[in-house]
Design an enzyme around this catalytic site. Structure first.
Site, short mmCIF file in Angstrom:
data_model
loop_
_atom_site.label_atom_id
_atom_site.label_comp_id
_atom_site.label_asym_id
_atom_site.label_seq_id
_atom_site.Cartn_x
_atom_site.Cartn_y
_atom_site.Cartn_z
N TYR A 167 0.84 -1.19 0.00
CA TYR A 167 0.00 0.00 0.00
C TYR A 167 0.89 1.25 0.00
CZ TYR A 167 -4.27 -2.66 0.88
OH TYR A 167 -5.35 -3.51 0.77
N GLU A 168 0.33 2.33 -0.50
CA GLU A 168 1.08 3.56 -0.72
C GLU A 168 1.71 4.13 0.54
OE1 GLU A 168 0.04 7.97 -2.53
OE2 GLU A 168 -1.23 6.28 -3.05
N SER A 169 1.17 3.82 1.68
CA SER A 169 1.70 4.34 2.94
C SER A 169 3.02 3.67 3.33
CB SER A 169 0.68 4.16 4.06
OG SER A 169 0.20 2.83 4.09
#
Length: 257
Positions: free
Chosen positions: A51-53
Site C-alpha cells: 500500500y502507498e503508505s
C-alpha cells in the site's frame, strides 16, 4: 443450483482472479483493495500486497478506509518510508501489478481523479492522483477496476491525472524504462483490453447475462468488441463466501463492533 451474486461481486471476483499467486501488487483503496485481498484469501495466498503508505506484504483482516488505516501497519511484514516505497520499490521495478480505480476513463485508458468540468471552473474537485500516476508508469502492468457507466466511461477525460496511452494512444511510444501500462479494465459488465496496435479499449469478455448493447449503452463512445467474445466465468460459491465474510468483518469493524 447456481449461486446468486450481484454485479459488484462479479466485478470484484473477476478482478481478483487476474492476480497471480506470488506476484507483487501495489494496491489502491476501494475496489482495488477489495479485489486484491480477495485474491490473497483465495487462489493467491502468496501475493505480496503493497500500500502507498509504505506497508509491505500487508495482510489486513478487514478492508482499510484509507492508506493511513492502522490495520495496514499492524498486519504488514514491515513498513518503510513513503520515499523508499516509491523510489526503491516502485521506481526500482519491483512491483508486478498496480491495481487502480478512477472517476473517469477514456478509450485510451487515461484516468481522471482530479476534477470534473473545466480546469479553471470545475463542477467537482476530486481527491487527486495520489500515487496513481507513478504506479501507472512504473509498475509492470496496470489493472483498472470500476463500475461501468457513461459518467465514468467518457470519450475524453476532463483531465489526464494518470497516463494510460495518451490522448492519441501514443503517449508511451518511445519512452524508456516504463511499464506496459493498463493491460485490462474490469467493470461490473465486462472485461476490456487495449488493442495491441492502437491501444484503444476492446471488450473481450461479457459477464454472464450482460449483452453487448448494455455495454455500449453504458459507454460514452462507440466501443469496440472482439471478434470472438468470451463469457466471464461466474463467481464460485467459495469466492462469494470469502468475499462476503470479508465485507461483513469490515462493516462490523468500522462500526465499532
Amino acid at each position: 443450483m447456481t449461486t446468486e451474486y450481484t454485479a459488484a461481486e462479479m466485478m470484484t471476483v473477476t478482478a481478483a482472479r487476474a492476480l497471480g499467486n506470488g506476484s507483487t501488487c501495489f494496491v489502491g483503496i476501494g475496489l482495488p483493495s477489495e479485489a486484491a485481498n480477495l485474491a490473497r484469501l483465495t487462489h493467491a495466498p502468496d501475493v505480496v500486497l503493497i500500500y502507498e503508505s509504505g506497508t509491505l506484504q500487508t495482510k489486513p483482516e478487514v478492508l482499510p478506509l484509507s492508506i493511513g488505516d492502522g490495520e495496514l501497519c499492524e498486519t504488514a511484514l514491515t513498513t518503510v518510508s513513503v520515499p523508499e516505497m516509491f523510489r526503491y520499490w516502485l521506481q526500482g521495478g519491483k512491483v508486478d501489478v498496480g491495481f487502480l480505480g478512477t472517476a473517469q476513463i477514456d478509450r485510451y485508458c487515461n484516468l481522471n481523479t482530479t476534477l470534473i468540468g473545466d480546469y479553471t471552473a470545475p463542477k467537482v474537485r476530486l481527491p487527486g492522483g495520489g500515487g496513481a500516476p507513478e504506479i501507472a508508469t512504473n509498475a509492470g502492468e496496470i489493472f483498472i477496476t470500476l463500475k461501468h457507466s457513461k459518467r465514468t466511461f467518457v470519450s475524453e477525460v476532463d483531465f489526464v491525472t494518470t497516463l494510460g496511452f495518451g490522448r492519441d494512444g501514443k503517449g508511451r511510444d518511445g519512452v524508456p524504462n516504463i511499464g506496459k501500462g493498463p493491460t485490462r479494465v474490469i467493470t461490473d459488465l465486462c472485461v476490456m483490453r487495449p488493442d495491441p496496435d492502437t491501444k484503444e479499449l476492446v471488450v473481450v469478455s461479457l459477464h454472464p447475462g450482460v449483452s453487448a448493447e448494455q455495454v455500449q449503452e453504458a459507454t460514452g463512445w462507440e466501443i469496440r468488441f472482439a471478434e470472438t467474445l468470451e463469457t466471464t466465468d461466474a463467481p464460485s460459491e467459495n469466492e462469494l463466501t470469502v468475499l462476503r465474510e470479508l465485507k461483513d468483518r469490515t462493516d462490523r469493524h468500522h462500526a465499532g463492533e
